[in-house]
Design an enzyme around this catalytic site. Structure first.
Site, short mmCIF file in Angstrom:
data_model
loop_
_atom_site.label_atom_id
_atom_site.label_comp_id
_atom_site.label_asym_id
_atom_site.label_seq_id
_atom_site.Cartn_x
_atom_site.Cartn_y
_atom_site.Cartn_z
N ASP A 151 40.54 -46.25 30.52
CA ASP A 151 39.25 -46.53 29.93
C ASP A 151 38.34 -45.31 29.99
OD1 ASP A 151 37.41 -48.42 28.84
OD2 ASP A 151 36.38 -48.39 30.77
N THR A 181 34.75 -46.11 23.68
CA THR A 181 34.13 -45.02 24.43
C THR A 181 34.90 -43.71 24.29
OG1 THR A 181 35.30 -45.72 26.42
CG2 THR A 181 33.10 -46.56 26.13
N THR A 182 36.23 -43.82 24.29
CA THR A 182 37.03 -42.60 24.16
C THR A 182 36.78 -41.96 22.80
OG1 THR A 182 38.68 -43.75 25.47
CG2 THR A 182 39.36 -41.69 24.46
N ASP A 242 36.74 -54.88 27.14
CA ASP A 242 36.86 -54.28 25.81
C ASP A 242 37.08 -55.38 24.77
OD1 ASP A 242 36.58 -51.84 26.96
OD2 ASP A 242 38.61 -51.12 26.58
P1 ADP Z 1 38.53 -46.33 22.69
O1 ADP Z 1 38.01 -46.11 24.07
O2 ADP Z 1 37.96 -45.35 21.72
O3 ADP Z 1 38.44 -47.74 22.23
P2 ADP Z 1 41.37 -46.82 22.82
O4 ADP Z 1 42.30 -46.18 23.77
O5 ADP Z 1 41.04 -48.25 23.00
O6 ADP Z 1 40.07 -45.94 22.79
O7 ADP Z 1 41.99 -46.61 21.37
C1 ADP Z 1 41.38 -47.08 20.22
C2 ADP Z 1 42.10 -46.58 19.01
O8 ADP Z 1 43.44 -47.06 18.99
C3 ADP Z 1 41.47 -47.08 17.72
O9 ADP Z 1 41.32 -46.02 16.83
C4 ADP Z 1 42.45 -48.11 17.22
O10 ADP Z 1 42.43 -48.25 15.82
C5 ADP Z 1 43.75 -47.56 17.70
N1 ADP Z 1 44.82 -48.57 17.77
C6 ADP Z 1 44.84 -49.71 18.48
N2 ADP Z 1 46.00 -50.37 18.28
C7 ADP Z 1 46.75 -49.63 17.43
C8 ADP Z 1 48.05 -49.75 16.85
N3 ADP Z 1 48.81 -50.79 17.10
N4 ADP Z 1 48.46 -48.77 16.04
C9 ADP Z 1 47.70 -47.70 15.79
N5 ADP Z 1 46.47 -47.52 16.31
C10 ADP Z 1 46.00 -48.46 17.11
MG MG Z 2 39.35 -49.41 22.95
#
Ligand code: ADP
Ligand code: MG
Length: 537
Positions: A59, A92-93, A384
């Site tokens: 996270d 957040t990332t 989240d």
């Molecule tokens: P954040 O802290 O920004 O939410 P995450 O590690 O949760 O970071 O990643 C979010 C990103 O992962 C988003 O851009 C989302 O569209 C992408 N994502 C989530 N599931 C999938 C998937 N199955 N295939 C491709 N991208 C995905």
């Molecule tokens: Mg996320």
């Protein structure tokens, strides 16, 4: 380093280009740190505190807040992660990464002798346009569309600790939100998260009521109460403390005895009063003394003491009980209802479950898991998921994930840049490039070739396939709406907005004046430590 004689010896100063480059470097470093955690294939980080506490997490905001970053510009980056967390609870990332990339790209423009104010202006134009494009590409959904909400929750939890049970948790999250929702507004506060060590993650459950880590105050009280009638009192059920509250002069032992019996009589009356309303459970925010405890146990009332104000309010919402501050007010109408109030022991922990509330306006998600690290990371994943479902309900808008929306916004921004005559155009183009950092990183973290992926994605979007993104379950480029990789519009809107804000704020700085800690180790101002300047070099 430029020294200024205007200031005392212990002031360090970075000016102009030095200040800019140093700040940009720090911001880039922050973005580099979180980058490897992005997306379903992102890696986790293990953070070890000075006292050897360990956190394993994926996270963004947790990593950055736990790292205790010192550099002021880097701290500003951490602030966007916090804002993002507060406003939407996810993304957040991404927010930090976009900000870092905006600054990295700004550096290229600075190298071409483009003035920071031009870049700032261009970024502002791009951000405003990006918001328009986002809206145009968002799809409307209603809060009743629970299938879509579940998909949103699952996308949010993909790649986190909850991965293996994400379907269970998606159901729990959506059900919890449905219960506490009033029209389109949901208060995150109404969903309590309680953690219980032991049992498997799959045993995690949604309780239609409240679970709190409190036990009944006497073994002589019933362990389980069915058809509970709950009284919530926020005054103590105890004898007045002789030392503090009362000044009396006692001249004989009889007088003391007399005094104590009068006090006991008052407790007796209090307890009788509560019993007469028909209550069979009491949750008291303050203390309950031995005598009151004895009386309550004798009449078989399940009692907990020192319940937190927060829990009192949640129990009130879940059961309909009113929190009473004055005994004379207490009547049957103030009592709350629950099917069962029960004490449950798990390992060393004891909980009170208040379950089976009819129309609870507050509920509990009870997370089970084998270790606290697992439970904590699941909690973050659930937060989240909750944040995403709630912000989807609030705005009623979703977008395509897997980088699809970023590619589309970038494409439209490039079109828009063609209409700009000044040098701001270059900044708008760099803004578009920065957004592509998201799909690029999603690919990179999954071990795919980012250039290939980006080229293919752009080609699809150029022929009007605006919902094409990278599906990391199949590693294919496809219409991700079809594969249900969905995200709330609000997460993207907020991330782009706050990333631009912080990038522009950092770009406007051309002078950093930092005071050294004085001899006592105090900071002279702003808490800024000049050491960071050395650390970065
Ligand atoms: P954040 O802290 O920004 O939410 P995450 O590690 O949760 O970071 O990643 C979010 C990103 O992962 C988003 O851009 C989302 O569209 C992408 N994502 C989530 N599931 C999938 C998937 N199955 N295939 C491709 N991208 C995905
Ligand atoms: Mg996320």
């Amino acid at each position: 380093m430029t020294k200024s004689h205007l200031f005392p010896e212990d002031i360090e100063r970075l000016m102009g280009k030095d200040a800019q480059r140093n700040n940009i470097l720090a911001a880039k470093m922050v973005s580099e740190i979180v980058k490897t955690t992005l997306g379903p294939r992102g890696m986790d980080k293990m953070l070890v505190s000075p006292s050897n506490d360990i956190i394993v997490t994926n996270d963004g905001v947790t990593i950055l807040t736990e790292m205790q970053i010192e550099h002021p510009a880097a701290k500003m980056m951490v602030e966007i992660a916090k804002t993002q967390e507060k406003e939407v609870g996810d993304g957040t990332t991404s927010a930090v990464m976009i900000a870092g990339k905006l600054l990295e790209n700004a550096e290229k423009l600075l190298d071409q002798k483009i003035h920071p104010t031009v870049i700032v202006k261009g970024y502002q134009m791009a951000q405003a346009k990006a918001q328009e494009i986002l809206k145009e590409n968002a799809l409307e959904i209603t809060p009743d569309n629970e299938e879509i909400l579940k998909q949103i929750a699952m996308t949010a939890m993909t790649g986190k600790g909850a991965e293996n049970s994400k379907e269970t948790f998606a159901n729990i999250v959506v059900e919890a939100v449905r219960m506490v929702r009033e029209e389109k507004s949901v208060d995150m506060e109404d969903i309590k998260i309680e953690k219980s060590l032991g049992e498997g993650v799959e045993d995690s459950e949604l309780i239609k009521g409240i679970v709190m880590d409190k036990e009944r105050i006497s073994k002589d009280m019933p362990k389980i109460v069915e058809n509970a009638k709950i009284a919530l009192v926020d005054f103590p059920l105890e004898l007045k403390n002789l030392d503090i509250d009362t000044k009396i002069s006692l001249t004989s032992p009889d007088q003391l005895q007399d005094f104590l019996s009068r006090e006991e009589e008052m407790i007796r009356e209090m307890v009788d009063k509560v019993v007469s309303t028909g209550a069979n459970v009491i949750f008291c925010q303050k203390g309950v003394d031995d005598f009151a405890r004895y009386l309550l146990a004798r009449v078989g009332i399940y009692t907990c003491r020192r319940v937190s104000r927060n829990d009192m309010e949640k129990i009130s919402k879940a059961t309909g009980a009113r929190i009473i501050s004055n005994l004379n007010e207490l009547s049957l109408h103030d009592l709350g209802d629950a099917q069962v109030v029960e004490e449950v022991k798990k390992g060393n922990d004891a909980f009170t479950y208040i379950r089976g509330c009819k129309n609870p306006k507050a509920v509990t998600i009870l997370i089970h898991g084998g270790t606290t690290h697992v439970i904590d990371e699941i909690e973050r994943a659930i937060m989240d998921g909750l944040g995403d479902v709630i912000s989807t309900i609030n705005t009623g808008l979703i977008v395509a994930g897997g980088g699809a929306i970023e590619i589309e916004v970038a494409r439209k921004l490039r079109e828009y840049s063609q209409t700009i005559n000044g040098r701001e155009r270059l900044a708008v183009e760099e803004f578009a490039n920065a957004l592509e950092f998201i799909p690029i990183t999603l690919a990179e973290n999954a071990g795919l070739d980012p250039i290939d992926i980006l080229t293919e994605l752009k080609a699809k979007h150029n022929i009007g396939e605006r919902n094409y993104g990278l599906n990391l379950f199949t590693n294919k480029i496809e219409n991700v709406l079809g594969s249900r990789i969905l995200e709330p519009y609000k997460v993207k809107a907020q991330a782009i907005n706050s990333a631009t804000e912080v990038a522009n704020m950092i770009l406007r700085i051309d002078d950093v004046i930092a005071s050294k800690p004085n001899k006592k180790g105090n900071m002279n101002f702003a808490g800024a430590r000049p050491d960071y300047l050395d650390n970065l070099e």
